[in-house]
Design a protein around this motif. Structure first.
Motif, PDB file in Angstrom:
ATOM      1  N   LYS A 326      41.942  53.208  27.281  1.00 21.13           N
ATOM      2  CA  LYS A 326      40.460  54.259  26.206  1.00 21.13           C
ATOM      3  C   LYS A 326      39.629  52.697  25.922  1.00 21.13           C
ATOM      4  CE  LYS A 326      42.618  58.416  26.045  1.00 21.13           C
ATOM      5  NZ  LYS A 326      42.587  59.268  24.707  1.00 21.13           N
ATOM      6  N   GLY A 327      39.893  51.932  26.152  1.00 22.35           N
ATOM      7  CA  GLY A 327      38.710  50.177  25.716  1.00 22.35           C
ATOM      8  C   GLY A 327      38.049  49.863  26.570  1.00 22.35           C
ATOM      9  N   PRO A 328      37.065  49.482  26.301  1.00 16.14           N
ATOM     10  CA  PRO A 328      36.121  48.719  27.411  1.00 16.14           C
ATOM     11  C   PRO A 328      36.466  47.989  28.194  1.00 16.14           C
ATOM     12  CG  PRO A 328      34.842  48.598  24.772  1.00 16.14           C
ATOM     13  CD  PRO A 328      36.835  49.561  24.555  1.00 16.14           C
ATOM     14  N   ALA A 329      38.361  46.598  27.920  1.00 16.62           N
ATOM     15  CA  ALA A 329      38.412  45.845  28.672  1.00 16.62           C
ATOM     16  C   ALA A 329      39.124  46.711  29.469  1.00 16.62           C
ATOM     17  CB  ALA A 329      39.422  45.116  27.620  1.00 16.62           C
ATOM     18  N   LYS A 330      39.445  47.481  30.021  1.00 19.30           N
ATOM     19  CA  LYS A 330      40.197  47.948  31.013  1.00 19.30           C
ATOM     20  C   LYS A 330      39.085  47.798  31.431  1.00 19.30           C
ATOM     21  CE  LYS A 330      43.835  50.312  32.326  1.00 19.30           C
ATOM     22  NZ  LYS A 330      45.273  49.875  32.012  1.00 19.30           N
ATOM     23  N   PRO A 331      37.936  49.052  31.835  1.00 18.44           N
ATOM     24  CA  PRO A 331      37.682  49.602  32.995  1.00 18.44           C
ATOM     25  C   PRO A 331      36.359  47.385  33.269  1.00 18.44           C
ATOM     26  CG  PRO A 331      36.359  50.555  31.431  1.00 18.44           C
ATOM     27  CD  PRO A 331      37.435  49.667  30.793  1.00 18.44           C
ATOM     28  N   ALA A 332      36.753  46.319  32.492  1.00 10.64           N
ATOM     29  CA  ALA A 332      36.154  45.207  32.642  1.00 10.64           C
ATOM     30  C   ALA A 332      37.098  44.499  33.759  1.00 10.64           C
ATOM     31  CB  ALA A 332      35.725  44.881  31.701  1.00 10.64           C
ATOM     32  N   GLY A 333      38.403  45.216  33.634  1.00 10.42           N
ATOM     33  CA  GLY A 333      39.892  43.924  34.114  1.00 10.42           C
ATOM     34  C   GLY A 333      40.499  42.828  34.010  1.00 10.42           C
ATOM     35  N   ILE A 334      40.042  43.090  32.514  1.00 11.05           N
ATOM     36  CA  ILE A 334      40.957  42.227  31.718  1.00 11.05           C
ATOM     37  C   ILE A 334      41.967  43.257  31.446  1.00 11.05           C
ATOM     38  CG2 ILE A 334      41.081  41.305  29.476  1.00 11.05           C
ATOM     39  CD1 ILE A 334      38.265  41.276  28.426  1.00 11.05           C
ATOM     40  N   GLU A 335      43.644  42.224  32.118  1.00  9.62           N
ATOM     41  CA  GLU A 335      45.009  42.175  32.144  1.00  9.62           C
ATOM     42  C   GLU A 335      45.579  41.371  30.711  1.00  9.62           C
ATOM     43  OE1 GLU A 335      45.322  41.844  35.470  1.00  9.62           O
ATOM     44  OE2 GLU A 335      44.495  43.048  36.780  1.00  9.62           O
ATOM     45  N   PRO A 336      46.892  41.543  30.414  1.00  3.81           N
ATOM     46  CA  PRO A 336      47.281  41.591  29.565  1.00  3.81           C
ATOM     47  C   PRO A 336      48.494  40.336  30.381  1.00  3.81           C
ATOM     48  CG  PRO A 336      47.685  44.142  29.913  1.00  3.81           C
ATOM     49  CD  PRO A 336      47.453  43.314  30.421  1.00  3.81           C
ATOM     50  N   GLY A 337      48.377  39.038  29.940  1.00  5.22           N
ATOM     51  CA  GLY A 337      48.429  37.217  29.965  1.00  5.22           C
ATOM     52  C   GLY A 337      47.092  36.893  30.304  1.00  5.22           C
ATOM     53  N   ASP A 338      46.343  37.203  30.295  1.00  5.82           N
ATOM     54  CA  ASP A 338      45.136  37.146  29.977  1.00  5.82           C
ATOM     55  C   ASP A 338      44.958  36.389  28.789  1.00  5.82           C
ATOM     56  OD1 ASP A 338      44.341  37.635  32.866  1.00  5.82           O
ATOM     57  OD2 ASP A 338      42.767  39.258  32.226  1.00  5.82           O
ATOM     58  N   VAL A 339      44.103  34.905  28.825  1.00  7.15           N
ATOM     59  CA  VAL A 339      43.907  33.861  27.985  1.00  7.15           C
ATOM     60  C   VAL A 339      42.258  34.261  27.396  1.00  7.15           C
ATOM     61  CG1 VAL A 339      44.219  32.266  26.492  1.00  7.15           C
ATOM     62  CG2 VAL A 339      45.952  33.061  27.765  1.00  7.15           C
ATOM     63  N   VAL A 340      42.153  34.865  26.620  1.00  8.52           N
ATOM     64  CA  VAL A 340      40.096  34.908  26.428  1.00  8.52           C
ATOM     65  C   VAL A 340      40.119  33.186  25.543  1.00  8.52           C
ATOM     66  CG1 VAL A 340      38.266  35.758  25.334  1.00  8.52           C
ATOM     67  CG2 VAL A 340      40.192  36.880  26.116  1.00  8.52           C
ATOM     68  N   VAL A 341      38.944  32.732  26.014  1.00 12.65           N
ATOM     69  CA  VAL A 341      38.454  31.226  25.471  1.00 12.65           C
ATOM     70  C   VAL A 341      36.921  31.194  25.365  1.00 12.65           C
ATOM     71  CG1 VAL A 341      40.192  30.399  26.951  1.00 12.65           C
ATOM     72  CG2 VAL A 341      37.931  30.214  27.667  1.00 12.65           C
ATOM     73  N   LYS A 342      36.749  32.503  25.933  1.00  9.68           N
ATOM     74  CA  LYS A 342      35.417  32.644  25.192  1.00  9.68           C
ATOM     75  C   LYS A 342      34.564  33.600  24.623  1.00  9.68           C
ATOM     76  CE  LYS A 342      32.303  28.867  26.327  1.00  9.68           C
ATOM     77  NZ  LYS A 342      31.311  27.148  26.708  1.00  9.68           N
ATOM     78  N   PHE A 343      33.565  33.692  24.236  1.00  8.07           N
ATOM     79  CA  PHE A 343      32.977  35.797  24.233  1.00  8.07           C
ATOM     80  C   PHE A 343      31.633  35.209  23.820  1.00  8.07           C
ATOM     81  CE2 PHE A 343      32.630  38.748  21.683  1.00  8.07           C
ATOM     82  CZ  PHE A 343      33.192  40.399  22.460  1.00  8.07           C
ATOM     83  N   ASP A 344      30.731  35.788  24.717  1.00 10.07           N
ATOM     84  CA  ASP A 344      29.247  35.997  24.518  1.00 10.07           C
ATOM     85  C   ASP A 344      28.956  35.044  24.606  1.00 10.07           C
ATOM     86  OD1 ASP A 344      27.170  37.282  24.101  1.00 10.07           O
ATOM     87  OD2 ASP A 344      27.282  37.851  22.413  1.00 10.07           O
ATOM     88  N   GLY A 345      29.381  32.986  24.690  1.00 13.79           N
ATOM     89  CA  GLY A 345      28.800  32.102  24.732  1.00 13.79           C
ATOM     90  C   GLY A 345      29.850  31.307  23.504  1.00 13.79           C
ATOM     91  N   LYS A 346      30.797  32.354  22.626  1.00 16.96           N
ATOM     92  CA  LYS A 346      30.777  31.541  21.585  1.00 16.96           C
ATOM     93  C   LYS A 346      32.543  31.480  21.445  1.00 16.96           C
ATOM     94  CE  LYS A 346      28.381  33.912  18.677  1.00 16.96           C
ATOM     95  NZ  LYS A 346      27.232  34.556  19.029  1.00 16.96           N
ATOM     96  N   ASP A 347      32.724  29.959  21.436  1.00 19.46           N
ATOM     97  CA  ASP A 347      34.259  29.252  21.956  1.00 19.46           C
ATOM     98  C   ASP A 347      34.883  30.118  21.016  1.00 19.46           C
ATOM     99  OD1 ASP A 347      33.156  27.925  23.603  1.00 19.46           O
ATOM    100  OD2 ASP A 347      33.098  26.054  22.430  1.00 19.46           O
ATOM    101  N   VAL A 348      36.267  31.135  21.552  1.00 21.54           N
ATOM    102  CA  VAL A 348      37.735  31.188  20.903  1.00 21.54           C
ATOM    103  C   VAL A 348      38.807  30.209  20.737  1.00 21.54           C
ATOM    104  CG1 VAL A 348      39.277  33.075  21.285  1.00 21.54           C
ATOM    105  CG2 VAL A 348      36.232  33.749  21.382  1.00 21.54           C
ATOM    106  N   LYS A 349      38.818  29.520  19.798  1.00 23.93           N
ATOM    107  CA  LYS A 349      40.060  29.261  18.776  1.00 23.93           C
ATOM    108  C   LYS A 349      41.440  29.500  18.898  1.00 23.93           C
ATOM    109  CE  LYS A 349      36.829  25.066  17.756  1.00 23.93           C
ATOM    110  NZ  LYS A 349      36.996  24.109  16.312  1.00 23.93           N
ATOM    111  N   ASP A 350      40.936  30.717  18.074  1.00 19.40           N
ATOM    112  CA  ASP A 350      42.543  31.525  18.013  1.00 19.40           C
ATOM    113  C   ASP A 350      41.917  33.020  17.951  1.00 19.40           C
ATOM    114  OD1 ASP A 350      40.959  31.279  15.483  1.00 19.40           O
ATOM    115  OD2 ASP A 350      42.393  29.771  14.951  1.00 19.40           O
ATOM    116  N   PRO A 351      43.390  33.837  17.945  1.00 18.37           N
ATOM    117  CA  PRO A 351      42.983  35.224  17.728  1.00 18.37           C
ATOM    118  C   PRO A 351      42.187  35.444  16.583  1.00 18.37           C
ATOM    119  CG  PRO A 351      45.144  34.579  17.590  1.00 18.37           C
ATOM    120  CD  PRO A 351      44.609  33.807  17.705  1.00 18.37           C
ATOM    121  N   LYS A 352      42.064  34.908  15.777  1.00 16.69           N
ATOM    122  CA  LYS A 352      41.040  35.332  14.307  1.00 16.69           C
ATOM    123  C   LYS A 352      39.398  34.791  14.908  1.00 16.69           C
ATOM    124  CE  LYS A 352      43.031  35.942  10.202  1.00 16.69           C
ATOM    125  NZ  LYS A 352      42.604  37.468   9.646  1.00 16.69           N
TER     126      LYS A 352
END
Length: 507
Positions: A326-352
Motif C-alpha cells: 500500500k506504499g508509494p514505492a509499489k506503483p512507482a515500480g520499485i522492487e525488492p533487490g533494487d538499490v537506491v543510490v539517489k533520492f530527490d537529487g541527494k546521494d544515498v550512501k547507506d540506509p541511514k
C-alpha cells in the motif's frame, strides 16, 4: 566500569539542607575523579557569546505524581550510577529507615502517592514565549514550568513532541520582554570549531562550558534518524535540552546525550544538529506533530558480498528488501533487490541516508528516485506518502517447541532445505502468503549460521530468481560457481513474510 549512554537530565531534588551540604562536600572529589583534563585557553569570544545569549537559556522544571514505594519520603534521590554520592545517600537514608524513623511503615510498604521534581534545560526561540527542549526532559510530567535566568517561574504548556529525535516545544505567557536566540547552520560546522554549551548541570543553575566539535554525523543507534554533533564541551545531568552555540551566538545543536561511566561529563557529549531541530520545531509549531515522508520500503545495507552479487561498484546505497503493497514505492515500480543510490537529487550512501532524506521530504512531493537494478541505473518517480507512527514494535513469531524430524530434501550452502508444505508451515508458523524453500537446519560452522539464517526461514529467490525446491537452489549455486562468482545473493523471508537479503559464500 562500563560506560553508558545517558540523557543528562532529571537529577531529583528531595534532599534536605544537611544532605545538600554533604553533597557539596562530596562534589569536590567527584568532579576531581571524573572531570575532563584541563583544556587550552579558548577564544576570548566565549564571554561575549555567553553574555549575549544567557537570558534566552531557561531551566525546565517538571513535577510528576508517582506511587511511593518502600517508605514514602524516605525514597533515595536518583544519582549518577557508580558515583561517590550513592554511598553517602545510601548510608543517610538507611539510618533513617525503620518503623520508628521518618516516613514510618515497613521497608517494602507502599506509601501514598507523592510528587517528584526534576530539572532540565531549554532555550527561547521566539519572544512570544516559545521554548525548545528535549522530549525526555518533560516526558510524563503532570506540570511543566519555565524558569528564566532571573529566577522568574512561569507555567508552560506542551505544544508538541517528537520521540524519534527527542525534541519538544513548549509555550508560556511572558510577564516581561524576553530574549530569543536564532538557529545557525549546523552543516557549516567543521571539526575543531569552538562551541559553547549553556544549561543546568546537576541542577546548579545556568552554567557555561566550552569545547570543540569532536565529530559530525554520529550514529549511536539511539534512534532511526541519528546524526549527532559530538562535542567535548562539558555536558552533565541537567544539561538535556540546553543549546549548543557557535561563536556567533547561534544555536547549532540541542544537547541531548552523553557517554559516561559515572553520570558526569568525560568529554563525550552529543547534540541534535540545528538542521534537524529546525525542521522538527517548525512542524511541531504548525501541526503539533511530525508529518514525515514515507516511501513504503524496508531497506538494508549493501555489504561487500551483496555488492559483488549485484555487480555494484563501489558498494553504496540502500538495498530494498521489501515493498509495502500500500506504499508509494509499489506503483512507482520499485522492487525488492533494487538499490537506491539517489533520492530527490541527494546521494544515498547507506540506509541511514535514505531514512533521513525521506523523512525530511514533504508529504505529497513527487521525487526522482535513482535505483540500480541488475547492474543498470533506472529512474523512478515517486509521490511520497505520510509515515504513520503507531509506536508499536512487532516481534517476529518464533516457537520454542521442539519440532519432529522431517525428511531433508536437499543440502546446499550449509543448509538443510525442504519443499514448503502444510506440515512445515504449521511447525514454523509460516504465513500462507510466504512462498519458497524452507530451511529446516543450519550447519553451525557454515557461513549461513554466521549470517544468522535459522530453521523456519524461507528462501524466496536465489540470485534474483524465484526458487521452489532445494534442487532449484543447488542448480543456481552450481551455475554461479561456474561463472566464477564468490557469493550468492538470497532473498529470505521470515515466518511473517518480512524479507531481507543475505549474501553467502559459494566457495
Amino acid at each position: 566500569m562500563t560506560a553508558a549512554i545517558i540523557a543528562p537530565s532529571r537529577l531529583r531534588h528531595r534532599a534536605r539542607l544537611g544532605v545538600r551540604i554533604g553533597l557539596a562536600a562530596l562534589a569536590v572529589s567527584a568532579f576531581g575523579a571524573f572531570g575532563t583534563p584541563a583544556q587550552a585557553r579558548g577564544p576570548e569570544g566565549i564571554a561575549d557569546v555567553a553574555e549575549k545569549v544567557i537570558d534566552a537559556v531557561v531551566n525546565i522544571s517538571t513535577s510528576q505524581t508517582v506511587e511511593a514505594k518502600g517508605g514514602g519520603s524516605n525514597t533515595m534521590p536518583q544519582l549518577p550510577p557508580g558515583s561517590p554520592f550513592e554511598e553517602f545517600f545510601d548510608d543517610f537514608f538507611k539510618n533513617r529507615r525503620g518503623p520508628g524513623g521518618p516516613g514510618g511503615g515497613k521497608g517494602g510498604d507502599n506509601g501514598p502517592p507523592r510528587k517528584t521534581n526534576s530539572l532540565g534545560s531549554g532555550f527561547i526561540i521566539d519572544t512570544s514565549g516559545v521554548v525548545v527542549t528535549n522530549n525526555h526532559v518533560i516526558a510524563d510530567a503532570d506540570e511543566i514550568n519555565v524558569i528564566l535566568n532571573d529566577g522568574t517561574k512561569i507555567k508552560a504548556e506542551l505544544v508538541g513532541v517528537d520521540k524519534k529525535t527527542d525534541l519538544a516545544v513548549l509555550k508560556f505567557k511572558p510577564t516581561k520582554p524576553l530574549v530569543a536566540v536564532k538557529f545557525g547552520d549546523s552543516d557549516k560546522l567543521r571539526l575543531g570549531d569552538w562551541v559553547v554549551a549553556i544549561g543546568n548541570p546537576f541542577s546548579l543553575g545556568g552554567t557555561v562550558t566550552a569545547g570543540i566539535v569532536s565529530a559530525k554525523n554520529r550514529d549511536i543507534s539511539s534512534g532511526p534518524y541519528d546524526s549527532y554533533i559530538q562535542t567535548d564541551a562539558a555536558i552533565n545531568r541537567g544539561n538535556s535540552g540546553g543549546p549548543l552555540f557557535n561563536l556567533d551566538g547561534d544555536v547549532i545543536g540541542v544537547n541531548t546525550l552523553i557517554i559516561s561511566p559515572s553520570g558526569g561529563s568525560i568529554g563525550i557529549g552529543f547534540a541534535v544538529p540545528s538542521k534537524t531541530v529546525m525542521g522538527v520545531v517548525d512542524q511541531l509549531r504548525q501541526f503539533g506533530e511530525l508529518r514525515r515522508g514515507w516511501l513504503g520500503v524496508r531497506i538494508q545495507s549493501v555489504t561487500d558480498e551483496i555488492a559483488e552479487s549485484l555487480n555494484i561498484k563501489p558498494p553504496r546505497g540502500a538495498l530494498v528488501a521489501g515493498v509495502d503493497d500500500k506504499g508509494p514505492a509499489k506503483p512507482a515500480g520499485i522492487e525488492p533487490g533494487d538499490v537506491v543510490v539517489k533520492f530527490d537529487g541527494k546521494d544515498v550512501k547507506d540506509p541511514k541516508d535514505l531514512s533521513r532524506v525521506v523523512a525530511d521530504t514533504a508529504v505529497g512531493k513527487e521525487v526522482d528516485v535513482i535505483i540500480i537494478r541488475k547492474g543498470q541505473e533506472e529512474t523512478k518517480k515517486v509521490t511520497l506518502g505520510r509515515l504513520q507512527d503507531p509506536d508499536k514494535v512487532q516481534a517476529a513469531v518464533k516457537t520454542d517447541e521442539p519440532a519432529p524430524e522431517k525428511p531433508v530434501t536437499q543440502k546446499a550452502l550449509g543448509l538443510d532445505l525442504a519443499v514448503l508444505n502444510k506440515d512445515l508451515r504449521t511447525r514454523y508458523k509460516i504465513k500462507d502468503s510466504v512462498k519458497g524453500v524452507v530451511v529446516t537446519n543450519v550447519d553451525a560452522n557454515s557461513d549461513a549460521a554466521e549470517k544468522r539464517l535459522s530453521a523456519g526461514d524461507v528462501i524466496v529467490e536465489v540470485a534474483q530468481e524465484v526458487v521452489s525446491s532445494g534442487a532449484d537452489i543447488q542448480k543456481r549455486v552450481d551455475q554461479l560457481k561456474k561463472d566464477g562468482k564468490k557469493s550468492v545473493l538470497l532473498l529470505v523471508s521470515n515466518a511473517d513474510g518480512e524479507l531481507r537479503f543475505v549474501a553467502l559464500s559459494v566457495q
